[in-house]
Write an enzyme that holds these catalytic residues in place. Structure first.
Site, PDB file in Angstrom:
ATOM      1  N   GLN A  75       0.842  -1.198   0.000  1.00 47.93           N
ATOM      2  CA  GLN A  75       0.000   0.000   0.000  1.00 47.93           C
ATOM      3  C   GLN A  75       0.879   1.250   0.000  1.00 47.93           C
ATOM      4  OE1 GLN A  75      -2.456  -0.664   3.562  1.00 47.93           O
ATOM      5  NE2 GLN A  75      -4.232  -0.647   2.225  1.00 47.93           N
TER       6      GLN A  75
ATOM      7  N   HIS B  20      -6.546   8.975   6.892  1.00 53.71           N
ATOM      8  CA  HIS B  20      -5.936   7.910   6.090  1.00 53.71           C
ATOM      9  C   HIS B  20      -5.961   8.373   4.636  1.00 53.71           C
ATOM     10  CE1 HIS B  20      -6.719   4.745   9.252  1.00 53.71           C
ATOM     11  NE2 HIS B  20      -7.707   5.570   9.526  1.00 53.71           N
TER      12      HIS B  20
END
Length: 669
Positions: free
Chosen positions: A399, A529
């Site tokens: 990620q 996030h």
């Protein structure tokens, strides 16, 4: 809502410079020659006669479910008509669910074993074939032509249950148990009905039957549970008119040519080694070169944007995942735990709990915020083998994660910064058309009304500050905060979900994150996030398909290949290659054991941007005969001029789009 980044060339191969640098198109007539004795390579490009080019067909931009409610209604109603047709053709079929999806819809059917009325023998459950799909489509056309009205009816839970039991649809009973009131049913005339919330067209005749196509059949477990019944899923597509369907089919044909799995093997970029296990990616040397270039740019852009790059472990004590809530909410997507000295450890499915621990490592002041931490963190999630798909769906992936801890009053500016960085990074790779959705508070959520309203207002304010169009998904946010999702469009018009920005009121509470405010009180920071690529693996697959494996010069694993005509020039080729590598150019020297035509063909099949033919003449004059993959033969260049220009083009991510045009940076004032 879709928009295109203004001020950028809409080319999948041309990428943006840093934001403070403007660019403009310079035509051949206005460009002076270089002061050096040999004209610069880019100006020689412009002076060369281009090979004849075929006019590319300009394709209409296809509508989506997000921006066209009429299309969504057509697809939803088409799913009902298909289910009705299947049950008319195969009365034993039981229906389950039939939602719309990005490019159409699907419906899942259960075919039980039946008994032959004459012999009493058991007949195995039906397996749908291509011929069956043709029969179903003919029945759909009949239903559409009859112009049945489609009407909505609201019923009590008890009445719905009575009707479902009367027609022996056990899967619908399970669905009914999970529905909230009001319970609604949609009827097609008086012939067929289904539990459904809508929306639908008003009658079957409003479905353009020549714009509907049944595509394929696949298996699917009921509710994704491999211990439950195996269903048969019919995938289909539906559009507003036959021309859109024709264009969509062309897009599918083009997508097959661009399949990253095929290109990954053909160009020796990556592989999935089944002996090691499904969904685990092996990066080959060429693919690793491209990935490193992507990662290096990502890291540089983040550091310039005020982020610190961090690294965290791959496993942690299970208690961490219980604290974060992942063990409770995402356990089915996590691998099993491992015992380490009588304690349970978990291979990480996400990076965010690690960053929370780092934040908590010391007491923070309001003066320390915002804190921005970015990580290319590899995570592991359990995916059933049947769902794995090349680089798009894997079990181990990296990620491009980042987390921001900020004060409430800093949130909007931080979101603007995230969107700026997202734009800079995506446009560098040729993606400048986005579909953006803002998702707001769902029914079940953590956090006060005030903090939700403030966060949502900040996200809206950031989008407006960017001047970006966006849609609103009311109630579509995560339970822990509102979010912005960004879908990119590739060279053939497909949408890909990549970037996301999410506020989080949950983890700061769970981990007890605090900062000391200006008044001396301890307060909770807002956590954000965000990911731009989503994952390196998936983005690499999207990027490969976007450019059909024909990477731009700055990303090409091999930027130049030297083709020796005779063994006598091999030593010269090695000297040139050494000079090229010193200039930062990725170069290969062909072994020279094939005829020149075959060497050229092999290099072109490997999508090498620049080919240099080397014979005795070139060796004696210290030059190279240059051929561009996109523009054909370009003539002879001195080695030094060629290396200088290629190195500069690569560093600036400059790429020719067509003959007679080149991107030039306007000097800063």
């Amino acid at each position: 809502m879709m928009f295109s980044v203004s001020g950028r060339l809409a080319s999948a191969f041309l990428s943006s410079a840093p934001r403070q640098q403007q660019r403009r198109i310079i035509h051949a007539a206005s460009v002076p020659f270089a002061k050096s004795s040999t004209a610069s390579l880019m100006r020689r490009f412009m002076a060369t006669v281009a090979p004849p080019q075929q006019e590319e067909e300009v394709m209409e931009e296809l509508p989506t479910n997000d921006n066209d409610n009429d299309l969504l209604r057509i697809r939803h109603s088409s799913a009902h008509v298909m289910a009705m047709a299947v049950q008319k053709v195969f009365p034993e079929a039981q229906v389950t669910i039939g939602p719309w999806i990005d490019n159409g819809f699907y419906y899942d059917f259960y075919f039980p074993e039946t008994t032959d009325e004459e012999t009493g023998e058991t007949i195995e459950s039906r397996k749908l074939t291509e011929e069956d799909l043709k029969t179903v489509k003919k029945e759909m056309d009949k239903i559409i032509s009859k112009d049945y009205p489609i009407r909505r009816e609201e019923v009590s839970r008890e009445e719905a249950k009575r009707r479902i039991e009367a027609i022996n649809e056990p899967f619908k009973l399970e669905i009914l148990e999970g529905l909230k009131e009001p319970i609604t049913i949609y009827h097609i005339g008086d012939e067929w009905w289904d539990l459904c919330a809508g929306p639908h067209v008003e009658s079957t005749a409003q479905i353009p039957k020549k714009a509907v196509a049944l595509q394929s059949v696949a298996g699917a477990y009921w509710r994704g549970d491999e211990n439950r019944e195996m269903l048969q899923r019919i995938y289909a597509t539906a559009w507003k008119d036959p021309n859109q369907l024709k264009q969509y089919k062309k897009m599918l044909e083009e997508a097959k040519k661009r399949d990253h799995r095929m290109l990954g093997k053909k160009l020796d970029l990556f592989s999935i080694q089944e002996d090691a296990g499904g969904g685990l990616v092996f990066w080959h040397p060429k693919g690793s070169k491209v990935r490193k270039l992507v990662e290096d740019f990502w890291k540089d852009a983040h550091e310039e944007g005020g982020y610190d790059v961090v690294y965290t472990p791959h496993i942690a004590n299970l208690n961490l995942w219980k604290t974060s809530g992942h063990f409770d909410f995402y356990r089915s997507d996590m691998f099993d735990q491992m015992d380490v000295e009588n304690e349970q450890y978990q291979i990480k499915p996400m990076n965010c709990p690690f960053h929370c621990l780092m934040y908590k490592d010391e007491l923070r002041s309001y003066r320390d915020l915002p804190i921005r931490w970015a990580e290319l963190g590899t995570v592991y999630r359990y995916e059933r083998s049947g769902t794995l798909h090349g680089l798009m769906r894997v079990r181990g992936f990296t990620q491009d994660d980042a987390h921001i801890y900020c004060l409430p009053e800093q949130l909007e500016d931080e979101i603007v910064g995230v969107l700026d960085l997202t734009e800079r990074i995506l446009t560098r790779f040729g993606f400048d058309k986005y579909d953006i959705m803002l998702s707001t508070r769902p029914e079940k959520a953590v956090g006060s009304d005030e903090i939700w309203e403030a966060a949502t207002t900040a996200l809206e304010g950031a989008l407006k500050a960017k001047g970006w169009d966006y849609g609103v998904d009311e109630g579509g946010g995560a339970f822990y905060g509102p979010k912005i999702d960004i879908k990119i469009r590739d060279a053939i018009g497909r949408q890909w979900q990549c970037s996301t920005v999410q506020c989080d009121f949950n983890l700061p509470e769970r981990f007890g994150l605090e900062y000391v405010s200006a008044s001396g009180t301890r307060e909770r920071p807002i956590m954000v996030h965000r990911a731009i690529f989503g994952s390196m693996e998936r983005f690499f697959g999207i990027l490969t398909e976007n450019c059909a494996g024909d990477f731009p010069l700055w990303l090409a694993p091999t930027q130049m290949k030297l083709l020796p005509v005779t063994d006598a020039v091999q030593e010269y080729c090695q000297e040139v290659a050494k000079k090229a590598r010193k200039a930062g150019i990725r170069v290969e020297v062909d072994r020279g054991n094939e005829r020149l035509a075959k060497q050229i063909r092999n290099a072109e099949q490997q999508r090498v941007p620049i080919i240099a033919v080397v014979g005795m003449k070139e060796m004696e004059s210290g030059t190279l005969a240059v051929r561009s993959r996109k523009l054909g033969d370009l003539g002879s260049f001195s080695v030094d001029d060629l290396m200088s220009e290629l190195a500069q083009c690569s560093a600036d991510a400059v790429e020719m789009t067509k003959m007679g045009e080149v991107v030039e940076k306007v000097p800063e004032e």
